[in-house]
Design a protein around this motif. Structure first.
Motif, short mmCIF file in Angstrom:
data_model
loop_
_atom_site.label_atom_id
_atom_site.label_comp_id
_atom_site.label_asym_id
_atom_site.label_seq_id
_atom_site.Cartn_x
_atom_site.Cartn_y
_atom_site.Cartn_z
N ILE A 183 6.38 3.34 -14.46
CA ILE A 183 7.55 4.36 -14.03
C ILE A 183 8.02 4.49 -13.10
CG2 ILE A 183 8.78 6.23 -14.68
CD1 ILE A 183 8.48 5.47 -18.04
N ALA A 184 6.59 5.34 -12.24
CA ALA A 184 6.77 5.69 -10.65
C ALA A 184 6.30 4.79 -9.83
CB ALA A 184 5.11 6.89 -11.22
N LEU A 185 6.01 3.62 -10.49
CA LEU A 185 5.72 3.01 -9.27
C LEU A 185 7.21 2.23 -8.97
CD1 LEU A 185 1.58 1.52 -10.21
CD2 LEU A 185 3.00 2.43 -7.90
N VAL A 186 7.84 1.81 -10.42
CA VAL A 186 8.90 1.34 -9.89
C VAL A 186 10.12 2.04 -9.02
CG1 VAL A 186 10.83 0.78 -11.62
CG2 VAL A 186 8.94 0.19 -12.18
N PHE A 187 10.09 3.50 -9.75
CA PHE A 187 10.51 4.30 -8.40
C PHE A 187 10.16 4.66 -7.38
CE2 PHE A 187 12.34 6.05 -12.63
CZ PHE A 187 14.04 6.34 -12.22
N ALA A 188 8.82 4.41 -7.11
CA ALA A 188 8.53 4.11 -6.19
C ALA A 188 9.04 2.97 -4.47
CB ALA A 188 7.21 4.49 -5.34
N TYR A 189 9.19 1.69 -5.93
CA TYR A 189 9.18 0.35 -4.52
C TYR A 189 10.99 0.92 -4.69
CZ TYR A 189 10.92 -4.28 -5.35
OH TYR A 189 11.27 -5.65 -4.62
N PHE A 190 11.53 1.04 -5.39
CA PHE A 190 12.97 0.87 -5.39
C PHE A 190 13.57 1.74 -3.73
CE2 PHE A 190 17.59 2.92 -6.65
CZ PHE A 190 17.99 2.19 -6.21
N THR A 198 0.86 -1.57 0.23
CA THR A 198 -0.40 0.08 -0.40
C THR A 198 0.97 1.75 0.15
OG1 THR A 198 -1.54 -1.18 1.04
CG2 THR A 198 -1.88 1.18 0.49
N THR A 199 2.44 1.56 0.61
CA THR A 199 2.76 2.28 1.16
C THR A 199 3.47 2.62 -0.92
OG1 THR A 199 3.39 2.30 3.59
CG2 THR A 199 5.24 3.40 1.87
N ILE A 200 3.86 1.96 -1.22
CA ILE A 200 4.33 1.76 -2.88
C ILE A 200 3.18 1.99 -3.39
CG2 ILE A 200 5.61 -0.11 -4.85
CD1 ILE A 200 6.95 -1.77 -1.74
N LEU A 201 2.35 1.81 -2.76
CA LEU A 201 1.58 1.53 -4.20
C LEU A 201 0.69 3.74 -4.32
CD1 LEU A 201 -0.27 1.54 -6.62
CD2 LEU A 201 -2.08 0.17 -4.80
N CYS A 202 0.58 4.20 -3.12
CA CYS A 202 0.64 5.34 -2.76
C CYS A 202 1.11 5.85 -3.29
CB CYS A 202 -0.29 5.67 -1.44
SG CYS A 202 -1.73 4.61 -0.54
N SER A 203 3.33 5.63 -2.44
CA SER A 203 3.96 6.95 -2.94
C SER A 203 3.74 6.74 -4.54
CB SER A 203 5.46 6.77 -2.95
OG SER A 203 5.26 5.16 -2.58
N GLY A 204 3.99 5.68 -5.30
CA GLY A 204 3.49 5.77 -7.24
C GLY A 204 2.76 6.51 -7.71
N LEU A 205 1.67 6.35 -7.14
CA LEU A 205 0.95 7.23 -8.08
C LEU A 205 0.78 8.78 -6.99
CD1 LEU A 205 -2.40 4.03 -7.44
CD2 LEU A 205 -0.86 5.09 -9.07
N LEU A 206 0.66 8.30 -5.93
CA LEU A 206 0.97 9.63 -6.04
C LEU A 206 2.08 10.94 -7.08
CD1 LEU A 206 0.09 13.09 -4.24
CD2 LEU A 206 1.53 11.53 -2.31
N ALA A 207 2.75 10.30 -6.44
CA ALA A 207 4.35 10.94 -7.67
C ALA A 207 3.97 10.81 -8.80
CB ALA A 207 5.07 10.14 -7.34
N GLY A 208 3.71 9.80 -9.53
CA GLY A 208 2.25 9.97 -10.70
C GLY A 208 2.27 11.16 -11.39
N THR A 209 0.63 11.09 -10.31
CA THR A 209 0.03 11.83 -10.72
C THR A 209 0.48 12.83 -10.33
OG1 THR A 209 -1.99 10.49 -9.37
CG2 THR A 209 -2.62 12.90 -9.08
N LEU A 210 1.45 13.71 -9.42
CA LEU A 210 1.55 15.34 -9.55
C LEU A 210 2.85 15.47 -10.93
CD1 LEU A 210 2.75 14.93 -5.67
CD2 LEU A 210 0.91 16.53 -6.72
N ASP A 211 3.59 14.52 -10.91
CA ASP A 211 4.26 14.83 -12.05
C ASP A 211 4.08 14.37 -13.43
OD1 ASP A 211 7.14 14.52 -13.56
OD2 ASP A 211 6.41 12.63 -13.99
N ILE A 212 2.75 14.16 -13.87
CA ILE A 212 2.30 13.76 -15.35
C ILE A 212 1.02 15.64 -15.41
CG2 ILE A 212 0.07 12.96 -14.56
CD1 ILE A 212 1.91 12.84 -17.95
#
Length: 155
Positions: free
Chosen positions: A70-77, A6-20
């Motif tokens: 891509i955002a989720l991969v960076f969140a996971y890493f 959930t942490t990875i999903l939330c951080s990746g979705l948040l980052a991906g949304t803000l970035d786009i």
């Protein structure tokens, strides 16, 4: 955050949304350099090459999916390296800043040259600075914040 995934999903979705959203707002709405559709098609072109620009809404959707992947991969890493890199635990702003620059380096000096061998050379100018700042504030900082929040509560 309740779980690692959930942490990875939330951080990746948040980052991906803000970035786009930042990319569309700055390059399409403010600077009038392109359109939201072309931004997403250009992301899809990493996989579909020139077909991405003629595939219509389907390619826009694929571009959005690829962007979030891509955002989720960076969140996971980031999530995986967080416990092992002391710098990341010290300060959210410093770690977000450093991670945003890391993401820019990976994408612009490794991934994009592999996917698109004939990229124009990079100039140290306003567009370059804007692209780095977007990644710092929209990818690095949100991922650092969400990840630190999880580890702080669970360790």
């Amino acid at each position: 955050m309740r779980s690692k995934s959930t942490t990875i999903l939330c951080s990746g979705l948040l980052a991906g949304t803000l970035d786009i959203l930042a990319a569309i707002l700055i390059y399409s709405v403010i600077l009038h350099k392109t359109t939201a559709e072309k931004i997403l098609q250009s992301i899809a072109s990493g996989v579909f090459k020139q077909q991405a620009y003629t595939g219509g809404a389907q390619m826009v959707f694929y571009g959005l999916l690829l962007h979030y992947f891509i955002a989720l991969v960076f969140a996971y890493f980031y999530y995986k390296i967080y416990p092992h890199v002391p710098l990341l635990k010290k300060n959210i702003f410093l770690s977000g800043f450093v991670y945003g620059i890391f993401v820019w380096i990976v994408m612009n000096l490794i991934v994009l040259p592999i996917v698109f061998p004939k990229l124009p050379s990079k100039e140290f100018d306003l567009p370059l600075i804007i692209s780095i700042l977007i990644l710092i504030f929209c990818i690095g900082l949100p991922i650092a914040y969400v990840t630190k929040n999880f580890y702080h509560k669970h360790l």
